[in-house]
Every structure is written in C-alpha cells, then in structure tokens.
Enzyme design. Structure first.
Site, PDB file in Angstrom:
ATOM      1  CG  ASP A 138     -27.717 -15.503  67.797  1.00 35.89           C
ATOM      2  OD1 ASP A 138     -28.054 -15.867  66.786  1.00 35.89           O
ATOM      3  OD2 ASP A 138     -27.802 -14.321  68.273  1.00 35.89           O
ATOM      4  CG  ASN A 176     -29.365  -5.864  75.851  1.00 34.70           C
ATOM      5  OD1 ASN A 176     -28.779  -6.323  74.965  1.00 34.70           O
ATOM      6  ND2 ASN A 176     -29.868  -6.998  76.834  1.00 34.70           N
ATOM      7  CG  HIS A 196     -28.040  -8.682  72.799  1.00 34.22           C
ATOM      8  ND1 HIS A 196     -29.395  -8.747  73.065  1.00 34.22           N
ATOM      9  CD2 HIS A 196     -28.177  -8.674  71.466  1.00 34.22           C
ATOM     10  CE1 HIS A 196     -30.338  -8.897  72.279  1.00 34.22           C
ATOM     11  NE2 HIS A 196     -29.502  -8.907  70.996  1.00 34.22           N
ATOM     12  CD  GLU A 223     -29.427 -10.745  76.337  1.00 38.92           C
ATOM     13  OE1 GLU A 223     -28.832  -9.600  75.933  1.00 38.92           O
ATOM     14  OE2 GLU A 223     -30.608 -10.966  76.374  1.00 38.92           O
TER      15      GLU A 223
HETATM   16  C1  GLP Z   1     -31.262 -10.504  68.105  1.00 35.83           C
HETATM   17  C2  GLP Z   1     -30.081 -11.405  67.598  1.00 35.83           C
HETATM   18  C3  GLP Z   1     -28.842 -10.457  67.480  1.00 35.83           C
HETATM   19  C4  GLP Z   1     -29.475  -9.229  66.664  1.00 35.83           C
HETATM   20  C5  GLP Z   1     -30.376  -8.392  67.424  1.00 35.83           C
HETATM   21  C6  GLP Z   1     -30.810  -6.962  66.802  1.00 35.83           C
HETATM   22  O1  GLP Z   1     -31.424 -10.498  69.544  1.00 35.83           O
HETATM   23  N1  GLP Z   1     -29.790 -12.429  68.290  1.00 35.83           N
HETATM   24  O2  GLP Z   1     -28.022 -11.020  66.846  1.00 35.83           O
HETATM   25  O3  GLP Z   1     -28.109  -8.477  66.368  1.00 35.83           O
HETATM   26  O4  GLP Z   1     -31.466  -9.327  67.768  1.00 35.83           O
HETATM   27  O5  GLP Z   1     -32.029  -7.422  66.036  1.00 35.83           O
HETATM   28  P1  GLP Z   1     -32.366  -6.243  65.213  1.00 35.83           P
HETATM   29  O6  GLP Z   1     -31.596  -6.380  64.148  1.00 35.83           O
HETATM   30  O7  GLP Z   1     -33.951  -7.002  64.825  1.00 35.83           O
HETATM   31  O8  GLP Z   1     -32.533  -5.053  65.818  1.00 35.83           O
END
Ligand code: GLP
Length: 243
Positions: free
Chosen positions: A67, A136, A138, A143
């Site tokens: 993404d 959440n 995702h 989402e």
């Molecule tokens: C972002 C990314 C996800 C990632 C998520 C969790 O929203 N788009 O791909 O898995 O954050 O992030 P973290 O690893 O900092 O908890």
C-alpha cells in the site's frame, strides 16, 4: 494456519526473516510481497545483516508493496516508498526497477489502482506475502467493511487507523485520509502468507482475527482460509489465545 510463538519482538523478527531467507534461497527470482509499519522493521534488519554477510542475494528478486498513502510524495519521509528505501531497499542489492509500490502521487484513484493491478498481473503470483496487522484487523490498508475488497482500490482510512498512525506525523491533521491498497484477493492468491505481530496491544485483535469468525469486519480473519499461512507472534500478542 501454522502458528509460531516467540518470546519477544527480536525472536519474531529473526524467525520471520528466516522464512524470507529460505524463500529467496529456494527461488532467487521470487516475488516478495512486502509490508510497512513498525512490525517488519526488525525483520528487514535481519535480512540486511545476512545480505551484508554475503549470505543473501536480492539481485533477481522482485517486490510488490501492499500500500501507499494517497497524495504523499515519494520524498516525504512518511511515504511508504521512503520507508522501504530507508529500512530495506537502499541496504541490499535489489534493483530499484524490480521494486513496486502504488503511486501515491497519482490523483486519479481509478488510474492509480488500475496501473497497480496491471503491474501485479505482469509480475505474476506473489511467492511470499509478508503482512503486519492493524489494530482493527486491517491488512495492507484493507479496512473493516461489509465485504472483502478484491483488487487494488482506494481506501478512506478509518478513524482508528488514523489515530494509530498519527504517531508518525507532526499532528493528526497531517495523517493522510486515503490510501491505495492491494486487495484481499491478491493477498489470498499469494503462495505463502507470513503474518507477524507483536505486543500486548494487538492481543485482542490477534484473538479475533485468527481464532474468531471469518468476517470482513476483521479483514485479517480471511487468512484462516489461506492454504499456507504462517503467523509468527510473540507471547504478548498471543496472550489472549490458548496458544
Ligand atoms: C499500517 C500499514 C499496515 C500495517 C499496519 C500496522 O496501517 N498499512 O500494512 O500492518 O500499519 O502497523 P504497525 O506494524 O506499526 O503496528
């Protein structure tokens, strides 16, 4: 689903890197699906170390990231393009032309998504998809919603996600409100999926996503149906499960 429980973040990162190492060793021209966020940073560090020791060669590897924020330039240090260079690509011998991330600066969402879908189609099936887990549930920026999105699409980020990601920006108003993300179907088509999760704050969502009902309201729950999915999580992240 194969579940590996580790003591802590360091061990989780090492084990995840081992699986990616094995993938690159077995198939030097593999396609890796890569993730951003704080979770994979340790895994990338391990891979860089092996590369520096001469144990790993990325010269034939192709990557596709999940993404990118919409409306953020590649030079912005919060773009996922910048993140990937900073935490992995600039430290290894991957050809920049073989690394792919949705184009956040394309204002036309339909075009940005169509272009990324064509790109994904042209590079072929992802051999190994690395995933973090949002608070959440995702994955990528898919989402919670009432149906599973299939291919690359433009997402309006949920308040929960904006709240969680504000720590990386000067203020909450600076967090982009939209992003382009690979869809669930593309993720599900990857030959192998590797999910990494750490920390107590994710314990509840880990329990819902991997031990609860499969529902688009918890997007990661669909991974329960993937034929080759490995979850590597530390003790804290698994603390609300029976594992
Ligand atoms: C972002 C990314 C996800 C990632 C998520 C969790 O929203 N788009 O791909 O898995 O954050 O992030 P973290 O690893 O900092 O908890």
């Amino acid at each position: 689903m194969h579940i590996i429980k580790t003591k802590d973040y360091a061990q989780m990162s090492k084990k995840a890197a081992h699986l990616i190492f094995a993938q690159v060793l077995m198939k030097p021209n593999c396609v890796l699906g890569l993730a951003t966020g704080s979770t994979p940073i340790g895994t990338y560090k391990e891979l860089i170390q092996w590369y520096e020791q001469g144990d790993l060669d990325f010269s034939s590897v192709t990557t596709a990231n999940l993404d990118e924020y919409k409306g953020i330039s590649r030079e912005n240090d919060q773009s996922y393009f910048y993140f990937m260079n900073e935490h992995l690509f600039s430290h290894i011998n991957i050809h920049p032309a073989n690394t792919h991330i949705p184009n956040g600066m394309e204002p036309d969402s339909d075009k940005a998504c169509k272009d990324y879908n064509s790109l994904l189609h042209s590079i072929g099936t992802i051999d190994l998809q690395l995933l973090g887990l949002g608070h959440n549930g995702h994955i990528g920026f898919n989402e919670p919603k009432d149906s599973f999105s299939t291919r690359t699409h433009c997402v309006t980020l949920s308040n929960r996600t904006i709240e969680a990601n504000k720590r990386f920006f000067p203020s909450i108003d600076d967090v982009p409100k939209q992003a382009y993300t690979m869809g669930i179907q593309t993720i599900m088509e990857a030959k192998k999926v590797l999910v990494i999760v750490n920390g107590e704050e994710k314990a509840s969502i880990v329990n819902q996503a991997f031990f609860g009902p499969i529902t688009p309201l918890v997007p990661a729950s669909i991974l329960q149906l993937h034929p080759d999915c490995t979850l590597i999580a530390d003790e804290a992240a698994l603390s609300k499960t029976n594992i």
